[in-house]
Design a protein around this motif. Sequence first.
Motif, PDB file in Angstrom:
ATOM      1  N   LEU A   1       0.820  -1.129   0.042  1.00  0.00           N
ATOM      2  CA  LEU A   1       0.046   0.036   0.045  1.00  0.00           C
ATOM      3  C   LEU A   1       0.724   1.237  -0.015  1.00  0.00           C
ATOM      4  CD1 LEU A   1      -2.882   0.888   0.305  1.00  0.00           C
ATOM      5  CD2 LEU A   1      -2.676   1.072   2.710  1.00  0.00           C
ATOM      6  N   PRO A   2       0.793   1.976  -0.991  1.00  0.00           N
ATOM      7  CA  PRO A   2       1.888   3.295  -1.158  1.00  0.00           C
ATOM      8  C   PRO A   2       1.135   4.471  -0.522  1.00  0.00           C
ATOM      9  CG  PRO A   2       0.511   3.075  -3.158  1.00  0.00           C
ATOM     10  CD  PRO A   2       0.193   1.804  -2.427  1.00  0.00           C
ATOM     11  N   TRP A   3       1.102   4.258   1.010  1.00  0.00           N
ATOM     12  CA  TRP A   3       0.610   5.295   1.731  1.00  0.00           C
ATOM     13  C   TRP A   3       1.384   5.523   2.793  1.00  0.00           C
ATOM     14  CZ3 TRP A   3      -5.096   4.637   3.399  1.00  0.00           C
ATOM     15  CH2 TRP A   3      -6.118   4.324   2.537  1.00  0.00           C
ATOM     16  N   LYS A   4       1.675   6.717   3.289  1.00  0.00           N
ATOM     17  CA  LYS A   4       1.992   7.354   4.492  1.00  0.00           C
ATOM     18  C   LYS A   4       1.116   7.328   5.459  1.00  0.00           C
ATOM     19  CE  LYS A   4       5.066  11.258   6.170  1.00  0.00           C
ATOM     20  NZ  LYS A   4       5.332  12.478   5.838  1.00  0.00           N
ATOM     21  N   PHE A   5       1.385   6.806   6.681  1.00  0.00           N
ATOM     22  CA  PHE A   5       0.200   6.778   7.811  1.00  0.00           C
ATOM     23  C   PHE A   5       0.747   6.919   9.027  1.00  0.00           C
ATOM     24  CE2 PHE A   5      -2.247   3.744  10.611  1.00  0.00           C
ATOM     25  CZ  PHE A   5      -3.306   4.533  10.591  1.00  0.00           C
ATOM     26  N   ALA A   6       0.433   7.797   9.811  1.00  0.00           N
ATOM     27  CA  ALA A   6       1.235   8.187  11.321  1.00  0.00           C
ATOM     28  C   ALA A   6       0.048   8.867  12.201  1.00  0.00           C
ATOM     29  CB  ALA A   6       2.472   8.892  11.064  1.00  0.00           C
ATOM     30  N   PRO A   7       0.382   8.616  13.324  1.00  0.00           N
ATOM     31  CA  PRO A   7      -0.566   9.436  14.250  1.00  0.00           C
ATOM     32  C   PRO A   7      -0.115  10.758  14.289  1.00  0.00           C
ATOM     33  CG  PRO A   7       1.066   8.083  15.516  1.00  0.00           C
ATOM     34  CD  PRO A   7       1.187   7.556  14.034  1.00  0.00           C
ATOM     35  N   GLU A   8      -0.758  11.702  14.551  1.00  0.00           N
ATOM     36  CA  GLU A   8      -0.288  13.176  14.881  1.00  0.00           C
ATOM     37  C   GLU A   8       0.347  13.159  16.337  1.00  0.00           C
ATOM     38  OE1 GLU A   8      -3.533  15.619  12.373  1.00  0.00           O
ATOM     39  OE2 GLU A   8      -3.833  15.856  14.771  1.00  0.00           O
ATOM     40  N   ARG A   9       0.037  12.451  17.246  1.00  0.00           N
ATOM     41  CA  ARG A   9       0.742  12.445  18.456  1.00  0.00           C
ATOM     42  C   ARG A   9       0.967  11.265  18.706  1.00  0.00           C
ATOM     43  NH1 ARG A   9      -3.337  15.528  22.483  1.00  0.00           N
ATOM     44  NH2 ARG A   9      -4.367  13.757  21.783  1.00  0.00           N
ATOM     45  N   ARG A  10       2.245  10.703  19.564  1.00  0.00           N
ATOM     46  CA  ARG A  10       2.672   9.391  19.674  1.00  0.00           C
ATOM     47  C   ARG A  10       2.255   8.747  20.916  1.00  0.00           C
ATOM     48  NH1 ARG A  10       4.225   6.505  15.325  1.00  0.00           N
ATOM     49  NH2 ARG A  10       5.398   7.396  14.251  1.00  0.00           N
ATOM     50  N   ALA A  11       1.776   9.547  21.754  1.00  0.00           N
ATOM     51  CA  ALA A  11       1.136   9.260  23.061  1.00  0.00           C
ATOM     52  C   ALA A  11       0.210  10.164  23.835  1.00  0.00           C
ATOM     53  CB  ALA A  11       2.211   8.794  23.993  1.00  0.00           C
ATOM     54  N   ASP A  12      -0.774   9.945  24.532  1.00  0.00           N
ATOM     55  CA  ASP A  12      -1.651  10.817  25.387  1.00  0.00           C
ATOM     56  C   ASP A  12      -1.926  10.228  26.488  1.00  0.00           C
ATOM     57  OD1 ASP A  12      -3.174  12.890  25.720  1.00  0.00           O
ATOM     58  OD2 ASP A  12      -4.805  12.384  24.536  1.00  0.00           O
ATOM     59  N   THR A  13      -1.879  10.889  27.639  1.00  0.00           N
ATOM     60  CA  THR A  13      -2.161  10.626  28.806  1.00  0.00           C
ATOM     61  C   THR A  13      -4.006  11.201  29.034  1.00  0.00           C
ATOM     62  OG1 THR A  13       0.081  10.973  29.825  1.00  0.00           O
ATOM     63  CG2 THR A  13      -1.959  10.878  31.533  1.00  0.00           C
ATOM     64  N   ILE A  14      -4.852  10.241  29.367  1.00  0.00           N
ATOM     65  CA  ILE A  14      -6.013  10.223  29.393  1.00  0.00           C
ATOM     66  C   ILE A  14      -6.709   9.996  30.858  1.00  0.00           C
ATOM     67  CG2 ILE A  14      -5.946  10.028  26.928  1.00  0.00           C
ATOM     68  CD1 ILE A  14      -7.681   7.128  27.577  1.00  0.00           C
ATOM     69  N   ASP A  15      -8.045  10.378  31.168  1.00  0.00           N
ATOM     70  CA  ASP A  15      -8.649   9.938  32.078  1.00  0.00           C
ATOM     71  C   ASP A  15      -9.091   8.632  31.894  1.00  0.00           C
ATOM     72  OD1 ASP A  15      -8.265  12.427  33.662  1.00  0.00           O
ATOM     73  OD2 ASP A  15      -9.561  13.350  32.339  1.00  0.00           O
ATOM     74  N   VAL A  16      -9.137   7.601  32.808  1.00  0.00           N
ATOM     75  CA  VAL A  16      -9.675   6.535  32.802  1.00  0.00           C
ATOM     76  C   VAL A  16     -11.313   6.769  32.572  1.00  0.00           C
ATOM     77  CG1 VAL A  16     -10.343   4.129  33.960  1.00  0.00           C
ATOM     78  CG2 VAL A  16      -8.009   5.075  33.723  1.00  0.00           C
TER      79      VAL A  16
END
Length: 177
Positions: free
Chosen positions: A68-83
Amino acid sequence: MNRNLRTALLAGLGVCTMTGVGFASVPLYRMFCEVTGLNGTTQRGLRAPGTTGEKITVAFDSNVSPKLPWKFAPERRADTIDVGGRDMAFFKAKNLSDKPITGSATFNVTPSAAGKYFTKIQCFCFTQQTLQPGEEVRMPVIFYVDPAIQNDPDAKDIREITLSYTFYPVDSGKTAS
């Protein structure tokens, strides 16, 4: 009914039964994984139950099939969230080819014990994505971590969950260039 006819009927019934089991095994396995969270399979939900005051880190991982000739990535690598709280992450995908291409994302969560507590409300992975030549899109995933994770002896000590996606071409028999 003679012995040979009875044996032939039982053999035919056995073949039909095994064929039916073969066709039913994939959807049954998928349902089992969704219910139990086996192998990091996530859940689907409608809304988050509400925050508990506890925090957990969600890391985001992205992969693309070599076909698949796509570039695909998250905007942020991690996030601390509320359970228990609703959260949103964005991924960017870009079609690097000169043809429209449709892709489909598979996903999982690690550690696998967290799978049954990681719930997606909305996700690009629920449908196929078609990108035009050179097109770049932002794709959201809305999710929460179920507060029940805090009561599970196998999962209550988890402080980081990794949500991983891999995009594949929908027609895996063809290689886009």
